[in-house]
Design a protein around this motif. Structure first.
Motif, PDB file in Angstrom:
ATOM      1  N   ASP A 212     105.259  32.164 -70.525  1.00 34.15           N
ATOM      2  CA  ASP A 212     105.580  31.264 -71.640  1.00 34.15           C
ATOM      3  C   ASP A 212     104.392  31.266 -72.597  1.00 34.15           C
ATOM      4  OD1 ASP A 212     107.429  28.415 -72.013  1.00 34.15           O
ATOM      5  OD2 ASP A 212     105.475  28.529 -73.010  1.00 34.15           O
ATOM      6  N   LEU A 213     104.651  31.554 -73.877  1.00 33.38           N
ATOM      7  CA  LEU A 213     103.555  31.595 -74.852  1.00 33.38           C
ATOM      8  C   LEU A 213     102.970  30.194 -75.023  1.00 33.38           C
ATOM      9  CD1 LEU A 213     105.063  33.999 -77.548  1.00 33.38           C
ATOM     10  CD2 LEU A 213     103.382  34.530 -75.770  1.00 33.38           C
ATOM     11  N   ASP A 214     101.654  30.143 -75.212  1.00 32.11           N
ATOM     12  CA  ASP A 214     100.975  28.839 -75.322  1.00 32.11           C
ATOM     13  C   ASP A 214     100.967  28.338 -76.772  1.00 32.11           C
ATOM     14  OD1 ASP A 214     100.347  28.905 -72.594  1.00 32.11           O
ATOM     15  OD2 ASP A 214      98.570  30.135 -72.991  1.00 32.11           O
ATOM     16  N   TYR A 215     101.183  27.070 -76.922  1.00 33.62           N
ATOM     17  CA  TYR A 215     101.122  26.393 -78.233  1.00 33.62           C
ATOM     18  C   TYR A 215     101.891  27.154 -79.314  1.00 33.62           C
ATOM     19  CZ  TYR A 215      97.357  24.030 -75.768  1.00 33.62           C
ATOM     20  OH  TYR A 215      96.636  23.339 -74.838  1.00 33.62           O
ATOM     21  N   PHE A 216     103.053  27.630 -78.956  1.00 30.79           N
ATOM     22  CA  PHE A 216     103.844  28.436 -79.903  1.00 30.79           C
ATOM     23  C   PHE A 216     104.330  27.588 -81.078  1.00 30.79           C
ATOM     24  CE2 PHE A 216     107.682  31.076 -80.931  1.00 30.79           C
ATOM     25  CZ  PHE A 216     106.981  32.200 -81.308  1.00 30.79           C
ATOM     26  N   LYS A 217     104.560  26.306 -80.797  1.00 33.95           N
ATOM     27  CA  LYS A 217     105.025  25.404 -81.871  1.00 33.95           C
ATOM     28  C   LYS A 217     103.992  25.352 -83.012  1.00 33.95           C
ATOM     29  CE  LYS A 217     106.844  20.683 -82.435  1.00 33.95           C
ATOM     30  NZ  LYS A 217     106.547  20.769 -83.833  1.00 33.95           N
ATOM     31  N   ASN A 220     104.298  28.460 -85.141  1.00 33.24           N
ATOM     32  CA  ASN A 220     105.473  28.320 -86.014  1.00 33.24           C
ATOM     33  C   ASN A 220     105.185  27.365 -87.177  1.00 33.24           C
ATOM     34  OD1 ASN A 220     107.642  29.892 -85.204  1.00 33.24           O
ATOM     35  ND2 ASN A 220     108.216  28.494 -83.558  1.00 33.24           N
ATOM     36  N   HIS A 225     108.296  30.317 -89.237  1.00 37.83           N
ATOM     37  CA  HIS A 225     109.188  30.748 -88.164  1.00 37.83           C
ATOM     38  C   HIS A 225     109.284  32.274 -88.087  1.00 37.83           C
ATOM     39  CE1 HIS A 225     111.643  28.260 -85.569  1.00 37.83           C
ATOM     40  NE2 HIS A 225     112.478  29.275 -85.471  1.00 37.83           N
ATOM     41  N   ASP A 229     108.918  34.678 -84.996  1.00 42.94           N
ATOM     42  CA  ASP A 229     109.925  35.667 -84.550  1.00 42.94           C
ATOM     43  C   ASP A 229     109.278  37.032 -84.287  1.00 42.94           C
ATOM     44  OD1 ASP A 229     111.875  33.801 -84.759  1.00 42.94           O
ATOM     45  OD2 ASP A 229     112.858  34.639 -86.541  1.00 42.94           O
ATOM     46  N   ARG A 251     115.103  36.935 -71.787  1.00 45.61           N
ATOM     47  CA  ARG A 251     114.623  35.775 -72.565  1.00 45.61           C
ATOM     48  C   ARG A 251     115.266  34.538 -71.949  1.00 45.61           C
ATOM     49  NH1 ARG A 251     115.002  34.632 -79.036  1.00 45.61           N
ATOM     50  NH2 ARG A 251     113.533  32.895 -79.050  1.00 45.61           N
ATOM     51  N   GLY A 254     113.418  29.615 -75.636  1.00 43.96           N
ATOM     52  CA  GLY A 254     112.683  29.899 -76.877  1.00 43.96           C
ATOM     53  C   GLY A 254     111.573  30.932 -76.753  1.00 43.96           C
ATOM     54  N   GLU A 255     110.412  30.506 -76.169  1.00 45.54           N
ATOM     55  CA  GLU A 255     109.270  31.434 -76.067  1.00 45.54           C
ATOM     56  C   GLU A 255     108.938  31.665 -74.605  1.00 45.54           C
ATOM     57  OE1 GLU A 255     109.092  28.330 -75.640  1.00 45.54           O
ATOM     58  OE2 GLU A 255     106.978  27.799 -75.487  1.00 45.54           O
ATOM     59  N   LYS A 321     100.473  25.717 -66.865  1.00 45.73           N
ATOM     60  CA  LYS A 321     100.342  24.964 -68.136  1.00 45.73           C
ATOM     61  C   LYS A 321      99.414  23.758 -67.921  1.00 45.73           C
ATOM     62  CE  LYS A 321     103.243  27.075 -71.047  1.00 45.73           C
ATOM     63  NZ  LYS A 321     102.874  27.592 -72.348  1.00 45.73           N
ATOM     64  N   ARG A 325      96.547  26.196 -69.566  1.00 41.96           N
ATOM     65  CA  ARG A 325      97.171  27.342 -70.259  1.00 41.96           C
ATOM     66  C   ARG A 325      96.316  28.610 -70.170  1.00 41.96           C
ATOM     67  NH1 ARG A 325      98.754  22.722 -72.416  1.00 41.96           N
ATOM     68  NH2 ARG A 325     100.933  22.438 -72.974  1.00 41.96           N
TER      69      ARG A 325
HETATM   70  N1  LIG Z   1     109.975  31.604 -84.324  1.00 48.86           N
HETATM   71  C1  LIG Z   1     110.736  31.185 -83.321  1.00 48.86           C
HETATM   72  N2  LIG Z   1     110.411  30.050 -82.687  1.00 48.86           N
HETATM   73  C2  LIG Z   1     111.163  29.622 -81.671  1.00 48.86           C
HETATM   74  C3  LIG Z   1     112.308  30.352 -81.250  1.00 48.86           C
HETATM   75  N3  LIG Z   1     112.864  29.686 -80.214  1.00 48.86           N
HETATM   76  C4  LIG Z   1     112.101  28.598 -79.994  1.00 48.86           C
HETATM   77  N4  LIG Z   1     111.063  28.551 -80.857  1.00 48.86           N
HETATM   78  C5  LIG Z   1     110.016  27.544 -81.021  1.00 48.86           C
HETATM   79  O1  LIG Z   1     109.131  27.560 -79.902  1.00 48.86           O
HETATM   80  C6  LIG Z   1     108.429  26.299 -79.908  1.00 48.86           C
HETATM   81  C7  LIG Z   1     108.299  25.851 -78.474  1.00 48.86           C
HETATM   82  O2  LIG Z   1     107.577  24.670 -78.505  1.00 48.86           O
HETATM   83  P1  LIG Z   1     107.092  23.944 -77.189  1.00 48.86           P
HETATM   84  O3  LIG Z   1     108.229  23.929 -76.185  1.00 48.86           O
HETATM   85  O4  LIG Z   1     106.481  22.640 -77.549  1.00 48.86           O
HETATM   86  O5  LIG Z   1     106.024  24.911 -76.532  1.00 48.86           O
HETATM   87  P2  LIG Z   1     104.575  25.318 -77.035  1.00 48.86           P
HETATM   88  O6  LIG Z   1     104.279  24.812 -78.394  1.00 48.86           O
HETATM   89  O7  LIG Z   1     104.456  26.793 -76.821  1.00 48.86           O
HETATM   90  O8  LIG Z   1     103.667  24.566 -76.013  1.00 48.86           O
HETATM   91  P3  LIG Z   1     103.358  24.980 -74.519  1.00 48.86           P
HETATM   92  O9  LIG Z   1     104.473  25.839 -74.034  1.00 48.86           O
HETATM   93  O10 LIG Z   1     103.289  23.678 -73.789  1.00 48.86           O
HETATM   94  O11 LIG Z   1     102.076  25.693 -74.537  1.00 48.86           O
HETATM   95  C8  LIG Z   1     109.285  25.357 -80.782  1.00 48.86           C
HETATM   96  O12 LIG Z   1     108.566  25.110 -81.963  1.00 48.86           O
HETATM   97  C9  LIG Z   1     110.547  26.145 -81.068  1.00 48.86           C
HETATM   98  O13 LIG Z   1     111.066  25.859 -82.355  1.00 48.86           O
HETATM   99  C10 LIG Z   1     112.646  31.535 -81.968  1.00 48.86           C
HETATM  100  O14 LIG Z   1     113.624  32.240 -81.674  1.00 48.86           O
HETATM  101  N5  LIG Z   1     111.825  31.915 -82.987  1.00 48.86           N
END
Ligand SMILES: Nc1nc2c(ncn2[C@@H]2O[C@H](COP(=O)(O)OP(=O)(O)OP(=O)(O)O)[C@@H](O)[C@H]2O)c(=O)[nH]1
Length: 334
Positions: A212-217, A220, A225, A229, A251, A254-255, A321, A325
């Motif tokens: 699982d990617l870290d702090y992906f939000k 974004n 976005h 992607d 998959r 999300g991430e 996590k 992380r």
């Molecule tokens: N660009 C993009 N973002 C996505 C997609 N699917 C999910 N996401 C985003 O992935 C993010 C996941 O956020 P979180 O679940 O808080 O996870 P995180 O920010 O990686 O935090 P941790 O996993 O706790 O390290 C959200 O902002 C979703 O909108 C996608 O297909 N494309």
């Protein structure tokens, strides 16, 4: 009971294209040929009557074989060969009308078997009829017969090819995640069930890694976005390039991705996970910082269900996590 059986049969017809084609062509052939068999007997043409009866019986046996064994590819090929031979025999027995049966046969071969096999069968059928039939005596009738056969075969070939292509596309849509091209959640469930049953049957070892990617939000939110992607697409390529062909990437959300690896022990699983973490750190980047991932991994235990295996890997990911992380937790090392 009967309703249940009917439901199962309808479901098989709905989901198995080859079986439905074999059944449909079989039924059409039977309804088309059996009345002619009676007619030939009534007009005392016993040879043609017996031939029609044998053709009908052969088709029925083939359809039953396909339903009973599920070996639709073999059954389709045998049915195609059988229909071609029948068309040649009927053409030589029934002067003037016999060779008309070749047209539906030339079309059917493309739906019953692979295009290359169908082309060879059709060519052999057309040549045999030209040689053996006595009803095509003038050059003009031979030429007309040959040309119409080629046109019918070409149309059927194009139609069958398009049909196959569309079915493949639909199967991919049902199996793959449209953004990354990784397999989707639905195919993951099927693959995990298959892995558990294969492990029980032949003792193959399996490893499961959830990353699982870290702090992906944050990525974004900060960079948009579409960059997010791109990172997901790049990650999928990176994992694909770094793992064996027999390994499968899904998959999960999300991430979050799941990697299923057959024939891997604890050492092998650790080697893959540590190398993936390094590659993600150094090769995946957002504009201002490296991208990192957390990993949870678990080997399949003897007698375990796929749900509990997945849960162990998922719990390990949560611990990774929690540990801050960019971290790897292997469940089997506890
Ligand atoms: N660009 C993009 N973002 C996505 C997609 N699917 C999910 N996401 C985003 O992935 C993010 C996941 O956020 P979180 O679940 O808080 O996870 P995180 O920010 O990686 O935090 P941790 O996993 O706790 O390290 C959200 O902002 C979703 O909108 C996608 O297909 N494309």
């Amino acid at each position: 009971m009967a309703t249940m059986k009917l439901k199962v049969m309808t479901e098989r017809l709905r989901t198995d294209f080859q079986l439905s084609i074999i059944t449909l062509l079989g039924a059409a052939a039977i309804f088309g040929i059996v009345p002619f068999a009676f007619y030939r007997f009534l007009e005392h043409n016993y040879l043609a009557g017996f031939t029609d009866a044998i053709i009908s019986l052969g088709i029925v046996i083939n359809v039953v074989y396909a339903w009973y064994t599920g070996e639709t590819e073999r059954s389709g090929f045998v049915l195609a060969v059988f229909c071609c031979i029948a068309a040649v025999v009927i053409s030589s027995l029934l002067v003037n009308v016999g060779h008309m049966w070749v047209y539906p046969v030339l079309v059917a071969t493309f739906f019953l078997t692979r295009p290359t096999a169908a082309i060879l069968l059709n060519t052999a059928t057309i040549v045999s009829i030209v040689i053996y039939t006595t009803s095509l005596q003038s050059t003009e009738s031979l030429f007309a017969f040959f040309t119409t056969c080629v046109v019918v075969s070409a149309c059927a070939f194009i139609f069958a090819l398009r049909n196959e292509h569309q079915r493949e596309e639909m199967a991919n849509l049902a199996r793959l995640d449209p953004l990354t091209g990784a397999r989707n959640r639905r195919s993951m469930d099927d693959a995990l069930k298959l892995a558990v049953s294969t492990a029980e049957r032949v003792g193959t070892t399996y490893a499961l890694v959830i990353l699982d990617l870290d702090y992906f939000k944050r990525i974004n939110d900060k960079h948009g976005h579409s960059l997010g992607d791109d990172i997901l697409i790049h990650l999928t390529r990176l994992v694909d390039d770094s793992t064996r062909q027999t390994d499968q990437l899904f998959r999960f959300g999300g991430e979050e991705f799941v990697l299923l690896m057959p024939g891997v022990d604890l050492q092998g699983m650790k080697a893959v996970v540590y190398s993936l973490r390094q590659k993600i750190r150094y090769k995946l980047r957002s504009p201002d910082s490296p991208v990192t991932a957390s990993f949870g991994a678990a080997l399949l235990h003897e007698g375990e269900t796929w749900e509990s295996w997945l849960k162990r890997a998922d719990d390990a990911l949560y611990r990774a996590k929690d540990a801050g992380r960019d971290c790897i937790i292997i469940d089997d090392e506890d």
